[in-house]
Design an enzyme around this catalytic site. Structure first.
Site, PDB file in Angstrom:
ATOM      1  N   TRP A 207       0.808  -1.220   0.000  1.00  0.00           N
ATOM      2  CA  TRP A 207       0.000   0.000   0.000  1.00  0.00           C
ATOM      3  C   TRP A 207       0.844   1.275   0.000  1.00  0.00           C
ATOM      4  CZ3 TRP A 207       1.765   2.524   4.158  1.00  0.00           C
ATOM      5  CH2 TRP A 207       2.318   1.754   5.196  1.00  0.00           C
ATOM      6  N   LYS A 231      -2.086  -8.446  -7.791  1.00  0.00           N
ATOM      7  CA  LYS A 231      -2.902  -8.365  -6.580  1.00  0.00           C
ATOM      8  C   LYS A 231      -2.412  -7.171  -5.759  1.00  0.00           C
ATOM      9  CE  LYS A 231      -2.893  -9.471  -2.413  1.00  0.00           C
ATOM     10  NZ  LYS A 231      -3.604  -8.276  -1.886  1.00  0.00           N
ATOM     11  N   PRO A 232      -3.129  -6.050  -5.853  1.00  0.00           N
ATOM     12  CA  PRO A 232      -2.716  -4.885  -5.075  1.00  0.00           C
ATOM     13  C   PRO A 232      -3.124  -5.059  -3.615  1.00  0.00           C
ATOM     14  CG  PRO A 232      -4.752  -4.398  -6.245  1.00  0.00           C
ATOM     15  CD  PRO A 232      -4.362  -5.805  -6.622  1.00  0.00           C
ATOM     16  N   VAL A 288       5.629 -12.297   4.922  1.00  0.00           N
ATOM     17  CA  VAL A 288       4.796 -12.774   3.805  1.00  0.00           C
ATOM     18  C   VAL A 288       5.692 -13.217   2.650  1.00  0.00           C
ATOM     19  CG1 VAL A 288       3.052 -12.112   2.099  1.00  0.00           C
ATOM     20  CG2 VAL A 288       2.761 -11.423   4.479  1.00  0.00           C
ATOM     21  N   GLU A 306      11.005  -7.954  -2.818  1.00  0.00           N
ATOM     22  CA  GLU A 306      11.499  -6.699  -2.241  1.00  0.00           C
ATOM     23  C   GLU A 306      10.898  -6.637  -0.852  1.00  0.00           C
ATOM     24  OE1 GLU A 306      13.602  -4.803  -3.600  1.00  0.00           O
ATOM     25  OE2 GLU A 306      13.476  -5.243  -5.729  1.00  0.00           O
ATOM     26  N   CYS A 340      10.397   1.237   2.472  1.00  0.00           N
ATOM     27  CA  CYS A 340      11.383   0.220   2.872  1.00  0.00           C
ATOM     28  C   CYS A 340      12.794   0.786   2.873  1.00  0.00           C
ATOM     29  CB  CYS A 340      11.351  -0.964   1.917  1.00  0.00           C
ATOM     30  SG  CYS A 340       9.702  -1.505   1.564  1.00  0.00           S
ATOM     31  N   GLU A 437      11.859  -2.471  11.453  1.00  0.00           N
ATOM     32  CA  GLU A 437      11.413  -1.255  10.763  1.00  0.00           C
ATOM     33  C   GLU A 437      10.310  -0.579  11.557  1.00  0.00           C
ATOM     34  OE1 GLU A 437      11.187  -1.279   6.025  1.00  0.00           O
ATOM     35  OE2 GLU A 437      10.243  -2.973   6.977  1.00  0.00           O
ATOM     36  N   PHE A 439       8.631   2.056  10.411  1.00  0.00           N
ATOM     37  CA  PHE A 439       7.641   2.410   9.388  1.00  0.00           C
ATOM     38  C   PHE A 439       6.721   3.543   9.831  1.00  0.00           C
ATOM     39  CE2 PHE A 439       5.894   0.821   5.317  1.00  0.00           C
ATOM     40  CZ  PHE A 439       7.111   0.467   4.762  1.00  0.00           C
TER      41      PHE A 439
HETATM   42  P1  ADP Z   1       2.211  -4.645   4.703  1.00  0.00           P
HETATM   43  O1  ADP Z   1       2.748  -4.635   6.065  1.00  0.00           O
HETATM   44  O2  ADP Z   1       2.760  -3.625   3.814  1.00  0.00           O
HETATM   45  O3  ADP Z   1       0.727  -4.729   4.625  1.00  0.00           O
HETATM   46  P2  ADP Z   1       2.196  -7.309   3.699  1.00  0.00           P
HETATM   47  O4  ADP Z   1       3.345  -8.190   3.369  1.00  0.00           O
HETATM   48  O5  ADP Z   1       1.257  -7.784   4.744  1.00  0.00           O
HETATM   49  O6  ADP Z   1       2.847  -5.941   4.075  1.00  0.00           O
HETATM   50  O7  ADP Z   1       1.364  -6.968   2.409  1.00  0.00           O
HETATM   51  C1  ADP Z   1       1.925  -6.758   1.128  1.00  0.00           C
HETATM   52  C2  ADP Z   1       1.018  -7.404   0.102  1.00  0.00           C
HETATM   53  O8  ADP Z   1       0.978  -8.812   0.364  1.00  0.00           O
HETATM   54  C3  ADP Z   1      -0.424  -6.937   0.149  1.00  0.00           C
HETATM   55  O9  ADP Z   1      -0.951  -6.921  -1.172  1.00  0.00           O
HETATM   56  C4  ADP Z   1      -1.105  -8.000   0.970  1.00  0.00           C
HETATM   57  O10 ADP Z   1      -2.492  -8.099   0.733  1.00  0.00           O
HETATM   58  C5  ADP Z   1      -0.380  -9.228   0.473  1.00  0.00           C
HETATM   59  N1  ADP Z   1      -0.438 -10.400   1.382  1.00  0.00           N
HETATM   60  C6  ADP Z   1      -0.503 -10.414   2.727  1.00  0.00           C
HETATM   61  N2  ADP Z   1      -0.525 -11.681   3.185  1.00  0.00           N
HETATM   62  C7  ADP Z   1      -0.461 -12.488   2.099  1.00  0.00           C
HETATM   63  C8  ADP Z   1      -0.435 -13.901   1.894  1.00  0.00           C
HETATM   64  N3  ADP Z   1      -0.462 -14.756   2.907  1.00  0.00           N
HETATM   65  N4  ADP Z   1      -0.353 -14.355   0.623  1.00  0.00           N
HETATM   66  C9  ADP Z   1      -0.295 -13.503  -0.420  1.00  0.00           C
HETATM   67  N5  ADP Z   1      -0.309 -12.173  -0.292  1.00  0.00           N
HETATM   68  C10 ADP Z   1      -0.396 -11.657   0.938  1.00  0.00           C
END
Ligand code: ADP
Length: 535
Positions: A207, A231-232, A288, A306, A340, A437, A439
């Protein structure tokens, strides 16, 4: 970036609560004259005005994009997108899952046979059309980014230019995917190397840069001849959907670029499990990223990651103080500390420590906090309540262990997820705030004596994305740059990202590089062709 699904749920509830208050106030014409209520009402009306304008320009899309068709979730479920500055609900978007993702993969798979066979020139000109359209709509896209992400409008419009620059760069690179002819070891043979697109790419994005993180992945993927399923983040899907609408308008054929959002785990699982998806590219949290990498093992996909950083920003006694302040400020407080590559630890040599912390705190005090749509604001809200809670807990931990609060250190009086720009001195590397972090808009300052000590502290982490050094010594610049275990080093410069240079990390900060000529490699297979009987 650590935001769990749980945290997101809390955010939504929290935001919904606020939005119902603010929107109903504005609808009912609530006559309370408290400054907070008036501010909220103004913000709600502003949100509504922008949303109406975006709707009429066709850029406010709320459905997923599968095979060129805007598609609702198959069970009709939706998910709300909030403005973090006000809590207003901006829109409800399709909340998709496994079935929609499988269909998006099939569309991308089918489109690959056509897209990958177009000439490089043809793909290039469509990408360039997309670049032109992104720039033509940079004001609207910027407003959309500010609405759903919170960053100041100027920074948001800057992100559109930055994101678009990747599309332009890779439109040009599309024409330079060269192979090789290898001198043969046998006289009747000829040996060739061809580079070919890997196939369907899954791009999962965060995001904090709703447009640029997509452009950095989709630009090279499409340039190489790959097709994508994006997938945003569910927190900021609207920018992705608007960019996808412009991609359709630019002549990128249906199915080449698909967007699904909703249940991150279900979508992520469908993407990792599918043998048709040949590559996963991800920007987000380290946790993740590790899961996706493990998930990709079963089908042996290519993986680019990344992930989180823990950037040291080292200020030596021999630095130009003004340059060091400007650079540290830029790298720490950009996007309210939510990148980041934001400095996570500012290491200052003891001879310049007092002077630096004083001048730095004065500069931080001048940063204006507020709604990103307001003039002069440089610090927007954090993305959600969970992000503020995390910042609070890190600050509390540091102060309880002996760090000194030099500025800020609490939630901002604007409420919501606004946090005061903060400087903390006498931080030790063992503290939570230096290990993970933060953040957020918090600058932890650590003191060091020697160059060796600074390098040791800087490298004492599992992360290795960006590092910064400030010094006037050329010899030291080289010595320290070479010793830092980081993928990116800024010397006397706090803003280092550009489409023409490779962005990526060492250690647990990731795999692969984005941007530059190196950014193409991750989307290409190398094919060796041996031709016999050529004598
Ligand atoms: P942030 O702390 O920035 O939200 P995330 O790693 O949780 O970091 O999210 C980054 C992206 O990964 C988002 O698009 C989120 O929806 C997606 N995401 C989170 N969990 C999963 C998962 N288990 N599998 C695939 N995508 C995921």
């Amino acid at each position: 970036m650590i935001t769990t699904m749980f945290a997101r749920t809390i955010h939504r509830r929290f935001s919904f609560h606020h939005s119902s208050i603010s929107l109903s106030n504005s609808l009912r014409g609530n006559n309370s004259h408290s400054p907070t209520n008036l501010l909220r009402r103004e913000m709600s009306m502003e949100t509504e005005r922008i949303v109406d304008r975006l709707k009429s320009s066709g850029l406010l899309q709320t459905k997923g994009l599968i095979g060129g068709k805007w598609t609702d979730a198959y069970d009709g479920k939706t998910i709300e997108v909030n403005n973090p500055a006000s809590g207003d609900v901006i829109a409800s978007v399709a909340c998709m899952g496994e079935r929609e993702t499988k269909d998006a993969i099939s569309s991308a798979y089918d489109a690959f046979s056509h897209w990958s066979k177009l000439t490089a020139n043809d793909r290039s000109s469509r990408l360039r059309n997309w670049y032109n359209l992104l720039l033509q709509h940079k004001e609207e896209l910027g407003q959309l980014i500010t609405l759903e992400q919170g960053k100041p409008l100027k920074e948001a419009i800057g992100e559109v230019g930055y994101g678009a620059s990747f599309i332009e760069f890779f439109a040009e690179e599309a024409k330079r995917i060269y192979g090789d002819i290898i001198p043969s070891t046998l006289s009747d043979r000829r040996l060739f190397v061809l580079k070919q697109p890997v196939g369907v790419v899954a791009a999962i994005t965060p995001w904090n840069f709703p447009l640029a993180m997509i452009a950095r992945k989709v630009g090279p993927a499409l340039a190489c001849g790959c097709t994508v399923v994006i997938k945003p983040s569910e927190l900021t899907p609207l920018t992705a959907l608007a960019a996808a609408e412009l991609a359709l308008q630019s002549g990128i054929p249906p199915g080449v670029l698909n967007v699904v959002m909703g249940d991150a785990i279900k979508i992520g699982t469908a993407l990792t499990e599918s043998p048709q998806v040949r590559k996963i590219t991800f920007t987000g949290s380290t946790a993740v990223g590790k899961k996706l990498m493990a998930g990709a093992a079963d089908t042996v996909k290519k993986v680019s990651l990344e992930l989180g950083g823990n950037a040291p920003c080292i200020v030596f006694d021999d630095a130009d103080l003004e340059v060091a302040i400007k650079g540290s400020l830029a790298t720490k407080f950009r996007n309210s500390g939510q990148t980041c590559v934001c400095a996570n630890r500012i290491l200052v040599q003891e001879g310049i420590y007092e002077k630096f912390t004083k001048a730095f705190s004065d500069a931080v005090q001048n940063l204006k906090v507020g709604n990103g749509l307001s003039e002069g604001v440089s610090q927007g809200p954090l993305i959600n309540e969970a992000a503020v809670k995390k910042v609070e807990s890190f600050v509390e931990d540091a102060v309880s262990k002996g760090a000194k609060l030099l500025l800020g250190g609490k939630r901002h009086s604007l409420g919501m997820s606004f946090y005061e720009p903060t400087v903390i001195g006498d931080v030790k590397n063992e503290m939570l705030i230096a290990q993970q972090e933060v953040f957020g808009p918090v600058a932890p300052v650590l003191r060091f004596k020697t160059e060796e000590e600074a390098i040791q502290i800087a490298n004492d982490t599992n992360a290795g994305l960006a590092a910064y050094i400030f010094t006037n010594s050329i010899k030291r610049s080289w010595r320290v740059s070479e010793a830092l275990e980081y993928g990116i080093v800024g010397v006397n410069e706090g803003l280092v990202s550009t489409e023409v240079a490779p962005f990526g990390g060492f250690k647990q900060s990731g795999l692969g590089r984005e941007g530059s000529k190196y950014g193409m490699d991750d989307y290409l297979e190398i094919k060796y062709i041996c031709m016999g009987n050529m004598g």
